[in-house]
Design a protein around this motif. Sequence first.
Motif, short mmCIF file in Angstrom:
data_model
loop_
_atom_site.label_atom_id
_atom_site.label_comp_id
_atom_site.label_asym_id
_atom_site.label_seq_id
_atom_site.Cartn_x
_atom_site.Cartn_y
_atom_site.Cartn_z
N ASP A 98 -0.82 4.35 17.41
CA ASP A 98 -1.75 4.74 16.36
C ASP A 98 -3.19 4.64 16.81
O ASP A 98 -4.02 5.50 16.49
N MET A 99 -3.52 3.60 17.55
CA MET A 99 -4.90 3.43 18.02
C MET A 99 -5.29 4.58 18.96
O MET A 99 -6.40 5.11 18.88
N LEU A 100 -4.37 4.98 19.84
CA LEU A 100 -4.65 6.09 20.77
C LEU A 100 -4.82 7.39 20.01
O LEU A 100 -5.73 8.17 20.27
N GLU A 101 -3.94 7.66 19.04
CA GLU A 101 -4.05 8.89 18.27
C GLU A 101 -5.37 8.94 17.50
O GLU A 101 -6.01 9.99 17.43
N ASN A 102 -5.79 7.84 16.94
CA ASN A 102 -7.07 7.80 16.24
C ASN A 102 -8.23 8.01 17.20
O ASN A 102 -9.21 8.68 16.87
#
Length: 108
Positions: A98-102
């Motif tokens: 999720d952090m990478l996608e954000n």
Amino acid sequence: RKVDLKLGASLNGLDALMRMKFGGHVGHLFYLATGEDNKELQFNREFIGCTPERLFQVKDRGNERIVTSEALAGTRIRGLTPNADAELLQELLSSKKDMLENEITGNF
């Protein structure tokens, strides 16, 4: 998933999107571009993809325009209690995916 491609020729994002559309990809296709000059389409960066989540949809209803959006990366359902919310928050904050996608969508 991440894929880095090194191409021997230039690639137009709209052409890639059309290949995805007619190549059998199932989902919501999207294309965003930034340009320096509004009079001519001179794209500096393009962001394309295919996702099961609808980014947004615009509908005209009489004199109103209704924008509908669905959840994207880095979201969770609400918990039934404050403790459940806190647990979901910690899960979200510790998710590398999720952090990478954000980061990817935020950098666009």
